[in-house]
Design a protein around this motif. Structure first.
Motif, PDB file in Angstrom:
ATOM      1  N   ASP A  28       5.680  37.557 -68.039  1.00  0.00           N
ATOM      2  CA  ASP A  28       6.075  36.755 -66.966  1.00  0.00           C
ATOM      3  C   ASP A  28       7.408  36.387 -66.844  1.00  0.00           C
ATOM      4  O   ASP A  28       8.094  36.096 -67.456  1.00  0.00           O
ATOM      5  CB  ASP A  28       5.042  35.384 -67.082  1.00  0.00           C
ATOM      6  CG  ASP A  28       5.115  34.608 -65.767  1.00  0.00           C
ATOM      7  OD1 ASP A  28       5.639  34.950 -64.882  1.00  0.00           O
ATOM      8  OD2 ASP A  28       4.697  33.548 -65.740  1.00  0.00           O
ATOM      9  N   THR A  29       7.878  36.769 -65.558  1.00  0.00           N
ATOM     10  CA  THR A  29       9.287  36.834 -65.104  1.00  0.00           C
ATOM     11  C   THR A  29       9.554  35.242 -64.872  1.00  0.00           C
ATOM     12  O   THR A  29      10.879  34.777 -64.895  1.00  0.00           O
ATOM     13  CB  THR A  29       9.808  37.457 -64.136  1.00  0.00           C
ATOM     14  OG1 THR A  29       9.147  37.340 -63.000  1.00  0.00           O
ATOM     15  CG2 THR A  29       9.716  39.071 -64.375  1.00  0.00           C
ATOM     16  N   GLY A  30       8.654  34.524 -64.438  1.00  0.00           N
ATOM     17  CA  GLY A  30       8.746  33.066 -64.115  1.00  0.00           C
ATOM     18  C   GLY A  30       9.293  32.980 -62.481  1.00  0.00           C
ATOM     19  O   GLY A  30       9.464  32.010 -62.023  1.00  0.00           O
ATOM     20  N   ILE A  31       9.476  34.407 -61.886  1.00  0.00           N
ATOM     21  CA  ILE A  31       9.757  34.186 -60.343  1.00  0.00           C
ATOM     22  C   ILE A  31       8.521  34.092 -59.600  1.00  0.00           C
ATOM     23  O   ILE A  31       7.464  34.811 -59.501  1.00  0.00           O
ATOM     24  CB  ILE A  31      10.398  35.647 -60.263  1.00  0.00           C
ATOM     25  CG1 ILE A  31      11.562  35.876 -61.003  1.00  0.00           C
ATOM     26  CG2 ILE A  31      10.507  35.744 -58.704  1.00  0.00           C
ATOM     27  CD1 ILE A  31      12.173  37.303 -60.743  1.00  0.00           C
ATOM     28  N   ARG A  32       8.602  33.109 -58.574  1.00  0.00           N
ATOM     29  CA  ARG A  32       7.583  32.899 -57.441  1.00  0.00           C
ATOM     30  C   ARG A  32       8.331  32.740 -56.496  1.00  0.00           C
ATOM     31  O   ARG A  32       9.380  31.935 -56.116  1.00  0.00           O
ATOM     32  CB  ARG A  32       6.876  31.447 -58.029  1.00  0.00           C
ATOM     33  CG  ARG A  32       6.201  31.487 -59.197  1.00  0.00           C
ATOM     34  CD  ARG A  32       5.087  32.598 -59.601  1.00  0.00           C
ATOM     35  NE  ARG A  32       4.524  32.388 -60.983  1.00  0.00           N
ATOM     36  CZ  ARG A  32       4.894  33.090 -61.903  1.00  0.00           C
ATOM     37  NH1 ARG A  32       5.745  33.987 -61.859  1.00  0.00           N
ATOM     38  NH2 ARG A  32       4.281  32.982 -63.048  1.00  0.00           N
ATOM     39  N   CYS A  33       7.952  33.508 -55.364  1.00  0.00           N
ATOM     40  CA  CYS A  33       8.763  33.459 -54.114  1.00  0.00           C
ATOM     41  C   CYS A  33       7.709  33.623 -52.934  1.00  0.00           C
ATOM     42  O   CYS A  33       6.563  33.921 -53.207  1.00  0.00           O
ATOM     43  CB  CYS A  33       9.921  34.240 -53.927  1.00  0.00           C
ATOM     44  SG  CYS A  33       9.224  36.145 -53.943  1.00  0.00           S
ATOM     45  N   ILE A  34       8.122  33.572 -51.656  1.00  0.00           N
ATOM     46  CA  ILE A  34       7.342  33.786 -50.453  1.00  0.00           C
ATOM     47  C   ILE A  34       7.325  35.030 -49.953  1.00  0.00           C
ATOM     48  O   ILE A  34       6.636  35.625 -49.398  1.00  0.00           O
ATOM     49  CB  ILE A  34       7.832  32.755 -49.389  1.00  0.00           C
ATOM     50  CG1 ILE A  34       7.441  31.270 -50.109  1.00  0.00           C
ATOM     51  CG2 ILE A  34       7.063  32.674 -48.257  1.00  0.00           C
ATOM     52  CD1 ILE A  34       7.807  30.243 -49.396  1.00  0.00           C
ATOM     53  N   CYS A  38       9.177  40.275 -55.018  1.00  0.00           N
ATOM     54  CA  CYS A  38       9.610  39.399 -55.861  1.00  0.00           C
ATOM     55  C   CYS A  38       8.520  39.724 -57.229  1.00  0.00           C
ATOM     56  O   CYS A  38       7.574  39.390 -57.253  1.00  0.00           O
ATOM     57  CB  CYS A  38       9.172  38.046 -55.566  1.00  0.00           C
ATOM     58  SG  CYS A  38      10.046  37.311 -54.192  1.00  0.00           S
ATOM     59  N   ALA A  40       6.647  39.281 -60.320  1.00  0.00           N
ATOM     60  CA  ALA A  40       6.177  38.369 -61.103  1.00  0.00           C
ATOM     61  C   ALA A  40       6.081  38.674 -62.705  1.00  0.00           C
ATOM     62  O   ALA A  40       6.150  37.824 -63.484  1.00  0.00           O
ATOM     63  CB  ALA A  40       4.820  37.731 -60.912  1.00  0.00           C
ATOM     64  N   THR A  41       6.214  39.948 -62.987  1.00  0.00           N
ATOM     65  CA  THR A  41       6.087  40.582 -64.212  1.00  0.00           C
ATOM     66  C   THR A  41       7.145  41.657 -64.580  1.00  0.00           C
ATOM     67  O   THR A  41       7.342  41.949 -63.554  1.00  0.00           O
ATOM     68  CB  THR A  41       4.805  41.095 -64.589  1.00  0.00           C
ATOM     69  OG1 THR A  41       4.413  42.025 -63.956  1.00  0.00           O
ATOM     70  CG2 THR A  41       3.610  40.009 -64.734  1.00  0.00           C
ATOM     71  N   LYS A  57       5.323  33.839 -72.908  1.00  0.00           N
ATOM     72  CA  LYS A  57       5.347  34.575 -71.464  1.00  0.00           C
ATOM     73  C   LYS A  57       4.700  35.781 -71.514  1.00  0.00           C
ATOM     74  O   LYS A  57       4.607  36.390 -70.477  1.00  0.00           O
ATOM     75  CB  LYS A  57       6.593  34.654 -70.986  1.00  0.00           C
ATOM     76  CG  LYS A  57       7.401  33.492 -70.764  1.00  0.00           C
ATOM     77  CD  LYS A  57       8.821  33.350 -70.221  1.00  0.00           C
ATOM     78  CE  LYS A  57       9.402  32.127 -69.804  1.00  0.00           C
ATOM     79  NZ  LYS A  57      10.588  32.108 -69.273  1.00  0.00           N
TER      80      LYS A  57
END
Length: 74
Positions: A28-34, A38, A40-41, A57
């Motif tokens: 998990d990259t920890g990236i969350r976006c709209i 982006c 996420a992994t 992670k």
């Protein structure tokens, strides 16, 4: 090539032996976006499955070092 993906166990911890048997882990990259893109992994090579699953992670892994981006593997 058959899928050899293994999920990490729910219970983690303990000690890992110093063995070089590389795995390609999905972390998990920890990236969350709209708005995309982006990721996420990401795929990351670890020395062995114990070391990979020692990272909280990491979701799971496949045998062998990472040699391709996540999007290219189907």
């Amino acid at each position: 090539m058959d899928n050899q993906y293994q999920e990490c166990p729910k219970e983690r911890g303990g000690f890992c032996i110093e063995l070089y048997d590389p795995v390609c882990a999905v972390r998990d990259t920890g990236i969350r976006c709209i708005k995309a893109p982006c990721p996420a992994t990401e795929r990351v090579t670890f020395a062995n499955s114990c070391k990979a699953c020692g990272d909280v992670k990491v979701y799971g892994y496949e045998p062998g070092a990472c040699i391709y981006p996540l999007d290219d593997k189907k």
